[in-house]
Design a protein around this motif. Sequence first.
Motif, PDB file in Angstrom:
ATOM      1  N   VAL A  54       0.831  -1.208   0.000  1.00 12.81           N
ATOM      2  CA  VAL A  54       0.000   0.000   0.000  1.00 12.81           C
ATOM      3  C   VAL A  54       0.865   1.257   0.000  1.00 12.81           C
ATOM      4  CG1 VAL A  54      -1.761   1.319   1.238  1.00 12.81           C
ATOM      5  CG2 VAL A  54      -1.865  -1.180   1.224  1.00 12.81           C
ATOM      6  N   GLU A  55       0.491   2.199  -0.864  1.00  9.32           N
ATOM      7  CA  GLU A  55       1.127   3.512  -0.905  1.00  9.32           C
ATOM      8  C   GLU A  55       0.045   4.579  -0.774  1.00  9.32           C
ATOM      9  OE1 GLU A  55       3.707   6.442  -3.924  1.00  9.32           O
ATOM     10  OE2 GLU A  55       3.066   4.449  -4.599  1.00  9.32           O
ATOM     11  N   ILE A  56       0.278   5.544   0.099  1.00  7.01           N
ATOM     12  CA  ILE A  56      -0.648   6.663   0.298  1.00  7.01           C
ATOM     13  C   ILE A  56       0.017   7.938  -0.204  1.00  7.01           C
ATOM     14  CG2 ILE A  56      -1.994   7.999   1.957  1.00  7.01           C
ATOM     15  CD1 ILE A  56      -2.942   5.121   1.718  1.00  7.01           C
ATOM     16  N   ARG A  57      -0.681   8.677  -1.044  1.00  5.73           N
ATOM     17  CA  ARG A  57      -0.136   9.911  -1.599  1.00  5.73           C
ATOM     18  C   ARG A  57      -1.073  11.085  -1.336  1.00  5.73           C
ATOM     19  NH1 ARG A  57       0.559   7.751  -7.801  1.00  5.73           N
ATOM     20  NH2 ARG A  57       1.962   5.970  -7.403  1.00  5.73           N
ATOM     21  N   VAL A  58      -0.499  12.260  -1.146  1.00  2.00           N
ATOM     22  CA  VAL A  58      -1.268  13.506  -1.197  1.00  2.00           C
ATOM     23  C   VAL A  58      -1.163  13.988  -2.637  1.00  2.00           C
ATOM     24  CG1 VAL A  58      -1.512  15.860  -0.337  1.00  2.00           C
ATOM     25  CG2 VAL A  58      -0.796  14.026   1.220  1.00  2.00           C
ATOM     26  N   GLN A  59      -2.204  13.753  -3.405  1.00  2.00           N
ATOM     27  CA  GLN A  59      -2.136  13.984  -4.846  1.00  2.00           C
ATOM     28  C   GLN A  59      -3.530  14.153  -5.424  1.00  2.00           C
ATOM     29  OE1 GLN A  59      -0.572  10.624  -7.158  1.00  2.00           O
ATOM     30  NE2 GLN A  59       0.461  12.035  -8.565  1.00  2.00           N
ATOM     31  N   ASP A  60      -3.653  15.018  -6.411  1.00  2.00           N
ATOM     32  CA  ASP A  60      -4.886  15.191  -7.169  1.00  2.00           C
ATOM     33  C   ASP A  60      -4.941  14.123  -8.261  1.00  2.00           C
ATOM     34  OD1 ASP A  60      -6.671  16.391  -9.382  1.00  2.00           O
ATOM     35  OD2 ASP A  60      -6.957  17.827  -7.751  1.00  2.00           O
ATOM     36  N   TYR A  61      -6.126  13.580  -8.488  1.00  2.00           N
ATOM     37  CA  TYR A  61      -6.251  12.520  -9.498  1.00  2.00           C
ATOM     38  C   TYR A  61      -5.832  12.998 -10.886  1.00  2.00           C
ATOM     39  CZ  TYR A  61     -10.545  14.579 -11.436  1.00  2.00           C
ATOM     40  OH  TYR A  61     -11.437  15.422 -12.039  1.00  2.00           O
ATOM     41  N   ARG A  62      -5.898  14.306 -11.112  1.00  2.00           N
ATOM     42  CA  ARG A  62      -5.516  14.854 -12.423  1.00  2.00           C
ATOM     43  C   ARG A  62      -4.006  14.887 -12.626  1.00  2.00           C
ATOM     44  NH1 ARG A  62      -9.537  19.897 -11.415  1.00  2.00           N
ATOM     45  NH2 ARG A  62      -8.713  19.468  -9.316  1.00  2.00           N
ATOM     46  N   GLU A  63      -3.255  14.579 -11.572  1.00  2.00           N
ATOM     47  CA  GLU A  63      -1.797  14.628 -11.654  1.00  2.00           C
ATOM     48  C   GLU A  63      -1.145  13.244 -11.622  1.00  2.00           C
ATOM     49  OE1 GLU A  63      -0.757  18.865  -9.610  1.00  2.00           O
ATOM     50  OE2 GLU A  63      -1.314  17.265  -8.213  1.00  2.00           O
ATOM     51  N   ILE A  64      -1.934  12.184 -11.665  1.00  2.00           N
ATOM     52  CA  ILE A  64      -1.372  10.825 -11.636  1.00  2.00           C
ATOM     53  C   ILE A  64      -0.711  10.504 -12.978  1.00  2.00           C
ATOM     54  CG2 ILE A  64      -1.905   8.372 -11.389  1.00  2.00           C
ATOM     55  CD1 ILE A  64      -4.226   9.178  -9.607  1.00  2.00           C
ATOM     56  N   GLN A  65       0.506   9.999 -12.904  1.00  2.00           N
ATOM     57  CA  GLN A  65       1.268   9.723 -14.119  1.00  2.00           C
ATOM     58  C   GLN A  65       1.711   8.262 -14.232  1.00  2.00           C
ATOM     59  OE1 GLN A  65       1.814  12.069 -16.483  1.00  2.00           O
ATOM     60  NE2 GLN A  65       0.751  13.627 -15.259  1.00  2.00           N
ATOM     61  N   ASP A  66       1.369   7.415 -13.252  1.00  2.00           N
ATOM     62  CA  ASP A  66       1.940   6.073 -13.251  1.00  2.00           C
ATOM     63  C   ASP A  66       0.931   4.983 -13.602  1.00  2.00           C
ATOM     64  OD1 ASP A  66       0.454   6.309 -10.957  1.00  2.00           O
ATOM     65  OD2 ASP A  66       1.873   5.223  -9.687  1.00  2.00           O
ATOM     66  N   GLY A  67      -0.035   5.282 -14.477  1.00  2.00           N
ATOM     67  CA  GLY A  67      -0.945   4.248 -14.958  1.00  2.00           C
ATOM     68  C   GLY A  67      -0.232   3.309 -15.908  1.00  2.00           C
ATOM     69  N   PRO A  68      -0.881   2.249 -16.362  1.00  2.00           N
ATOM     70  CA  PRO A  68      -2.286   1.943 -16.084  1.00  2.00           C
ATOM     71  C   PRO A  68      -2.466   1.123 -14.818  1.00  2.00           C
ATOM     72  CG  PRO A  68      -1.449   0.390 -17.691  1.00  2.00           C
ATOM     73  CD  PRO A  68      -0.319   1.349 -17.397  1.00  2.00           C
ATOM     74  N   TYR A  69      -3.694   1.161 -14.316  1.00  2.00           N
ATOM     75  CA  TYR A  69      -4.101   0.347 -13.173  1.00  2.00           C
ATOM     76  C   TYR A  69      -5.080  -0.725 -13.657  1.00  2.00           C
ATOM     77  CZ  TYR A  69      -1.986   3.728  -9.994  1.00  2.00           C
ATOM     78  OH  TYR A  69      -1.089   4.522  -9.317  1.00  2.00           O
ATOM     79  N   ASP A  70      -5.122  -1.823 -12.922  1.00  2.00           N
ATOM     80  CA  ASP A  70      -6.053  -2.903 -13.262  1.00  2.00           C
ATOM     81  C   ASP A  70      -7.473  -2.599 -12.797  1.00  2.00           C
ATOM     82  OD1 ASP A  70      -4.002  -4.736 -14.320  1.00  2.00           O
ATOM     83  OD2 ASP A  70      -3.314  -4.822 -12.237  1.00  2.00           O
ATOM     84  N   ALA A  71      -7.601  -1.765 -11.757  1.00  2.00           N
ATOM     85  CA  ALA A  71      -8.913  -1.430 -11.206  1.00  2.00           C
ATOM     86  C   ALA A  71      -8.820  -0.085 -10.502  1.00  2.00           C
ATOM     87  CB  ALA A  71      -9.384  -2.510 -10.237  1.00  2.00           C
ATOM     88  N   ILE A  72      -9.945   0.623 -10.490  1.00  2.00           N
ATOM     89  CA  ILE A  72     -10.021   1.916  -9.801  1.00  2.00           C
ATOM     90  C   ILE A  72     -11.294   1.944  -8.960  1.00  2.00           C
ATOM     91  CG2 ILE A  72     -10.243   4.424 -10.037  1.00  2.00           C
ATOM     92  CD1 ILE A  72      -8.727   4.250 -12.656  1.00  2.00           C
ATOM     93  N   ALA A  73     -11.146   2.360  -7.719  1.00  2.00           N
ATOM     94  CA  ALA A  73     -12.285   2.632  -6.848  1.00  2.00           C
ATOM     95  C   ALA A  73     -12.353   4.132  -6.603  1.00  2.00           C
ATOM     96  CB  ALA A  73     -12.142   1.884  -5.522  1.00  2.00           C
ATOM     97  N   SER A  74     -13.518   4.697  -6.761  1.00  2.00           N
ATOM     98  CA  SER A  74     -13.746   6.109  -6.434  1.00  2.00           C
ATOM     99  C   SER A  74     -15.004   6.153  -5.582  1.00  2.00           C
ATOM    100  CB  SER A  74     -13.915   6.943  -7.712  1.00  2.00           C
ATOM    101  OG  SER A  74     -14.182   8.298  -7.389  1.00  2.00           O
ATOM    102  N   VAL A  75     -14.815   6.281  -4.278  1.00  2.00           N
ATOM    103  CA  VAL A  75     -15.931   6.186  -3.322  1.00  2.00           C
ATOM    104  C   VAL A  75     -16.102   7.528  -2.621  1.00  2.00           C
ATOM    105  CG1 VAL A  75     -16.836   4.975  -1.313  1.00  2.00           C
ATOM    106  CG2 VAL A  75     -15.483   3.726  -3.007  1.00  2.00           C
ATOM    107  N   GLY A  76     -17.213   8.204  -2.920  1.00  2.00           N
ATOM    108  CA  GLY A  76     -17.501   9.478  -2.270  1.00  2.00           C
ATOM    109  C   GLY A  76     -16.607  10.611  -2.717  1.00  2.00           C
TER     110      GLY A  76
END
Length: 424
Positions: free
Chosen positions: A247-269
């Motif tokens: 697990v890695e926790i980042r203080v980051q805006d989703y618009r600034e993510i550069q390390d895709g792709p991911y196999d799955a994404i959860a966006s809850v609330g």
Amino acid sequence: MARAAAETIYPLLGAVLGDQLRVRLRCWDGSVAGPPDASVHLTLRRRRALRRLLWAPNELGLARAFVSGDLDVDGDLFESLAQLDRVVHPERGEPIRADRTGRVAALKAALRLGVLGPPPKPPVEEVRLAGRRHSLRRDASAIAHHYNLSNEFYGLVLGPSMTYSCAYWTDEAKDLTEAQTAKHDLVARKLELRPGMRVLDVGCGWGGFVRHAAREYGARAVGITLSTEQAEFARKRVAEEGLGDLVEIRVQDYREIQDGPYDAIASVGMAEHVGAAGLPGYAATLFELLTPRGRLLNHAISRRPEFTVRKDKSSFIDRYVFPDGELEPLGVQVSALEQGGFEVRDVQSLREHYARTLRAWVDNLRSGWAEAVRLTSIGRARVWQLYMSACALTFAIGRIGVNQVLAIRPDTDGGSGMPAVRRI
């Protein structure tokens, strides 16, 4: 002899509410009016309560009076709000507004009571953000206003799970903590997590889902948040549970993510903070971050289409709770995902689950009231009392809902990787 305050004010309540609701009114001078067995008991503790309502005769004025302690609702706040809502809101959700005669009568009453004057300063808990709406900087400020109170305060309200979204009250869930674990597992199963999969949690909060994904499914999880308080807490929990390799926790805006792709994404609330204008970009960004056949679980609050969004900035929620938050109808959310390239495969409503979740949070706040005040302020505790009680009501009566939308990024041949038979 001066006329008692309650005797002067009570007829105005009758003019607005008619005979549909029985109200008991107590005022700052000790005067009382209305039947003792009334459904709703209101206390005006200071003259300033009336001045707030005269300058903002709407939801915002009522909120300012309540948050400041100028106005109290005695008894169960949820039940009182439910009683008031039945009278003040007709079917289409538009509040009753005082006509010219009513406004003139209110001004005359205010003059007799000596409460006229300049607008009172809003409670310090009220916020108005600066800068361009939904810019990176302003979004960070909006998140900080709500989420950077203190982890101790959130722990008191949310309980041990530290999960700030709708729980899933299965038959097996005995309490709020178990219901939140059931929600995390529901999301994980919809995403069909497996060992080694890369999963992104957009708006990870205090890290409950990413820890569950890693601990129970062996997934490699990245959680992002704009709240430094949340990130600090989540990293500590990850370390305590020995999940640092997964697990890695980042203080980051989703618009600034550069390390895709991911196999799955959860966006809850989280989508509620994006705004209507930002939904297409939100969907396109998450689409690009997913591998072909990758799944997105978008869990978001929605409003009924017939309940329009006010443009006059008189919203209690906007000024005190979720500045710049925007609720869109489910159809708008689904359309944005489809226009972003996703194929929507499943939609599940959890509306009644959220009403129950909010009532559980209110119970936690009530039982820990003194500590909540110590950790924040009396005004902030009252904000949360009003906000959660009102939201529990709006979910219960169906004015707003919450839905989990499962979508995929199809591969170039249209393959989805979805099972032929629905498993969940």
